[in-house]
Design a protein around this motif. Structure first.
Motif, short mmCIF file in Angstrom:
data_model
loop_
_atom_site.label_atom_id
_atom_site.label_comp_id
_atom_site.label_asym_id
_atom_site.label_seq_id
_atom_site.Cartn_x
_atom_site.Cartn_y
_atom_site.Cartn_z
N ALA A 493 0.76 -1.24 -0.19
CA ALA A 493 -0.03 0.11 0.04
C ALA A 493 0.81 1.13 0.08
N LEU A 494 1.93 1.25 0.76
CA LEU A 494 2.95 2.51 0.80
C LEU A 494 3.59 2.61 -0.53
N ASN A 495 3.93 1.59 -1.19
CA ASN A 495 4.39 1.68 -2.54
C ASN A 495 3.60 2.00 -3.41
N LYS A 496 2.38 1.78 -3.44
CA LYS A 496 1.51 2.36 -4.46
C LYS A 496 1.05 3.77 -4.28
N LEU A 497 1.04 4.15 -3.07
CA LEU A 497 1.11 5.44 -2.79
C LEU A 497 2.21 6.51 -3.39
N LEU A 498 3.60 5.85 -3.10
CA LEU A 498 4.58 6.79 -3.64
C LEU A 498 4.43 6.69 -5.11
N LEU A 499 4.19 5.63 -5.66
CA LEU A 499 4.10 5.62 -7.20
C LEU A 499 2.97 6.41 -7.70
N SER A 500 1.90 6.57 -7.09
CA SER A 500 0.83 7.43 -7.20
C SER A 500 1.47 8.91 -7.60
N GLY A 501 2.16 9.23 -6.32
CA GLY A 501 2.76 10.78 -6.17
C GLY A 501 3.71 11.08 -7.54
N ILE A 502 4.47 9.86 -7.66
CA ILE A 502 5.53 9.95 -8.91
C ILE A 502 4.66 10.28 -10.18
N ASP A 503 3.82 9.28 -10.47
CA ASP A 503 2.89 9.41 -11.88
C ASP A 503 2.29 10.91 -11.80
N ARG A 504 2.14 11.75 -10.69
CA ARG A 504 1.63 13.04 -10.66
C ARG A 504 2.54 13.93 -10.81
#
Length: 815
Positions: A493-504
């Protein structure tokens, strides 16, 4: 029988000694020893002996870990030395250990551990690395398993190492004077989970006191400050440490775990954060079991106090984004509260003799990374610096017109941001210097005032500083504080959160990568604005030019000495300094991220040649005479300072004695650009990147540098003198690079070739003219190239800019 009689006689002879020894070993009871003393019950009960001026500590738990923290409750007032009010010292996990009549205060070595149930394996690690015994006490009374010790000497020692700080900053050789030191009872208190002591300590000596001490001390031979000691019950074992991810932007703890299986990383890393849990972890939004509460110093005046409250409360936006309701609160510190008390997270308003860094510190459990106390220190003079910048930009004091509110509005906007920034550190969050390229996405960046020219060519300060929390801050708080319901894979879940920020498009780049001198990252800068550093430098230069054009007596209030115009001129003339730093990093720049395998981020990528060239063009513009020359209408306005108005390091350094020196101002500014453009690390990187990617090379930089200075069209008047001076500054840095053994051989070779070619050009020029000031300049330059030993090429040797950043030693976690 004869042997028995001998033994009996010997026993009779030894009996008095044995009785005396037994009597000597039997300690009095605690009740009898402390009769007549004031008792302070609490975590560690203690007694105050008024007659003897002593503190007696009752120890009722041995071999039980607790937290010991020392701090500086009342400071010196010099940010150069760094001994500030409210400054936290180190936190240590310690325990009391009784060995015969001695009681030791022992600090285990938590940097090396074995997280295992195998006691023998853990013991092997414990015995392999040294522990520290911080103090030795003598048991003076005993009762029911409790021991009484005299803690006075422990509390009246220089635990904060004031003596070392003074000596290390070359401010004098001091010693602690016991006769002028005592316990400070108003701040000596006891509570169920923490015991607080404070001592008033006087340091004497001072025959060799330095300038910074003399600036602030009423008597340099007697410096009195207060040091605080806290014994704190460690948190229970219900806190769950969260693993550190290099992309998340958190401080934390690290240690070596020797119980780690071979093939796994032996170094463990966990983030620092407060304990925060949802009442209902399964709900998308929930109140907290116990909210995080911060308290603003009640000694901060209005309207600053309100601004501090407002800025600190921005963080509730981030906690709401992480799924909490009312989980983060900020209030005014009650009069009854002690800011050093571990139960209070505080934002302190700290006064110093000059403007200095603010910082956010924490008391953190070294075992787990749990933050027990957040402690912000904000320098009170910072708001005045922003006010000064606004005065310089606006020239607001026009006769017959009311004083503009824009200066105060801009200053308070900055204080709100600063309050939020430093509080962010006490939540565990690091600087993020790449936020400015993403529409000011984090309060954890260092913001420069964003001033723009409107359609009418007037300066607009309305958007100088952002308001509210940034998008990156929401990602960071969610990473650190989201409370996942049962069944959720936290790591995924934490990795998904960081990847979402990177995508933005949200980036995180912190301290070391943002420094300008040899830095390479093209998007991580201190005190900059915008996604394109070179374009923003051109904008900043236009704002600076407009402010210099408008500069007049209206920049100071009526009735103030004209000499004070120099104070206002300094931040205006140097207004472009930080954007210059940002732009310099594009030359020889390399883009990179804190990528981890599998996240598909850019690992490394050299900056393209076109972008580097645009940055170089913008930097060369800062060396032009029309940019560096102080306008004549300003020079005429600044006389020497009158009596009672002392010069300071905040002003331009001078070579002309008391009179204003526009040449020295131009020299310092040119040297500032050159110190970054021809930095040895940047020079080596330019050589390497050109060989690998055919990008901008060092020879391109030096050739264009010479062309834009020595080979440029000649100016007249003061601009001519500035032009020639700048050329000598450029020459200094070329000589320094050619003779710098810390850079690469090829970089030195390029610099040497540039110097030889320049010498040929200068010699041809001198043959074309008779005696003149310009020929003298060329001849001197030739002599410097032919005889580099005639001048010192070790930098710096030119005049320095007045400080732009807060004065003193800046460290991570500070602004």
């Amino acid at each position: 029988m004869r042997n028995t009689l001998r033994k009996l006689r010997l026993l009779l002879l030894l009996l008095p000694f044995m009785v005396n020894m037994a009597l000597a070993q039997k300690l009095p009871s605690i009740v009898s020893k402390t009769e007549g003393m004031k008792r302070y019950p609490g975590y560690f009960t203690f007694y105050w002996d008024e007659a003897g001026g002593k503190v007696w500590l009752e120890i009722n738990r041995f071999d039980t870990d607790f937290l010991y923290v020392n701090s500086l409750a009342a400071g010196l007032g010099s940010n150069d030395i760094g001994l500030d009010r409210g400054q936290l010292g180190g936190e240590r996990v310690v325990s009391f250990r009784k060995i015969g009549p001695k009681v030791m205060l022992v600090q285990p070595n938590l940097s090396y551990r074995a997280n295992t149930t195998n006691r023998n394996e853990a013991r092997a690690v414990e015995e392999s690395f040294a522990q520290s015994i911080l103090w030795g006490f003598k048991a003076e009374a005993e009762e029911g398993g409790r021991v009484l010790v005299d803690a006075t000497d422990f509390l009246l020692r220089d635990a904060h190492d004031v003596i070392g700080s003074l000596k290390g900053s070359r401010q004098g050789s001091y010693r602690l004077d016991a006769s002028r030191s005592a316990l400070y009872l108003p701040r000596t208190m006891n509570f169920p989970k923490n015991t607080e002591f404070e001592a008033m300590l006087t340091f004497t000596g001072g025959d060799d006191a330095g300038r910074y001490v003399r600036e602030v001390a009423p008597d340099v031979q007697a410096l009195t400050m207060r040091q605080h000691h806290s014994f704190i019950q460690l948190p229970d074992g219900n806190y769950e440490p969260r693993k550190m991810d290099p992309r998340a932007g958190y401080f934390g703890i690290t240690y070596y775990d020797y119980a780690t299986p071979v093939g796994e990383d032996i170094e463990k890393r966990f983030i620092a954060r407060h304990r925060l849990q949802k009442k209902n972890p399964g709900a998308a939004r929930s109140e907290a079991v116990e909210p995080i509460v911060y308290y603003v110093d009640n000694g901060a005046p209005e309207p600053i106090r309100t601004a501090l409250l407002e800025g600190a409360r921005w963080w509730n936006q981030a906690f709401e984004a992480a799924g909490y309701q009312n989980a983060f609160k900020v209030e005014v510190l009650p009069d009854s509260a002690d800011p050093m008390d571990v139960r209070y997270n505080v934002i302190q308003w700290v006064h110093r003799s000059t403007r200095g860094w603010s910082y956010g510190a924490t008391v953190t459990d070294p075992r787990t990374g749990e933050i027990i106390k957040g402690h912000v220190s904000l320098g009170s003079l910072r708001v005045r610096q922003d006010y000064l910048i606004a005065e310089g930009l606006l020239a607001p004091y026009q006769e017959g017109k009311p004083e503009s509110e824009e200066m105060m509005q801009m200053s308070l906007a900055r204080i709100r941001q600063l309050s939020a920034h430093e509080l962010g550190h006490t939540l565990g969050i690091m600087h993020n210097y790449a936020a400015s390229v993403s529409d000011r996405a984090s309060v954890m960046d260092y913001p420069h005032p964003l001033v723009q020219l409107d359609k009418g060519g007037n300066l607009n300060l309305s958007n100088a500083y952002a308001a509210g929390i940034g998008e990156w801050d929401k990602v960071a708080v969610t990473y650190g504080y989201e409370d996942f319901p049962e069944g959720v894979n936290e790591e995924q879940a934490l990795n998904k959160l960081l990847l979402s920020g990177i995508d933005r498009g949200l980036q995180f780049i912190s301290d070391r990568d943002a420094r300008a001198t040899g830095g390479a990252h093209p998007q991580a800068h201190l005190w900059d604005n915008g996604p394109d550093a070179a374009e923003e430098l051109r904008n900043v230069l236009a704002v600076r030019q407009k402010a210099l054009q408008n500069f007049s007596p209206n920049n100071i209030k009526p009735g103030m000495p004209y000499a004070l115009l120099e104070d206002v001129l300094v931040p205006v003339y140097n207004y472009h300094r930080y954007q210059t730093e940002a732009t310099a990093k594009l030359v020889g720049g390399v883009n990179y991220t804190y990528a981890v395998r599998g996240d598909k981020q850019t690992v490394t990528a050299p900056l393209d040649k076109k972008t580097q060239q645009q940055a170089l063009d913008a930097l060369l513009a800062t060396l032009q005479p029309d940019v560096l020359t102080v306008p004549e209408h300003i020079i005429k306005l600044i006389p020497p300072r009158p009596p009672g108005y002392q010069a300071s390091r905040e002003l331009f350094d001078k070579r002309t004695g008391l009179t204003f020196d526009p040449m020295a101002a131009a020299e310092a500014s040119a040297d500032f650009t050159m110190s970054m453009l021809l930095h040895p690390e940047r020079a080596a990187r330019l050589v390497e990147l050109q060989a690998r990617h055919n990008s901008l090379g060092l020879s391109d930089v030096t050739d264009q540098l010479v062309k834009s200075t020595f080979k440029a069209t000649r100016k007249k008047g003061l601009e001519e003198q500035v032009q020639q001076q700048t050329e000598q500054v450029v020459l200094t840095h070329l000589l320094a690079l050619a003779n710098n053994e810390s850079t690469s051989y090829q970089a030195r070779a390029v610099a040497s070739l540039t110097l030889n070619n320049l010498k040929d050009y200068l010699q041809r020029q001198t043959r074309r003219m008779g005696d003149s000031p310009y020929k003298a300049h060329l001849t001197y330059a030739i002599e410097r190239i032919e005889n580099p030993g005639m001048v010192t090429v070790k930098l710096p040797q030119h005049k320095d800019l007045p400080p732009g950043a807060p004065i003193g030693s800046g460290v991570m976690g500070c602004e």
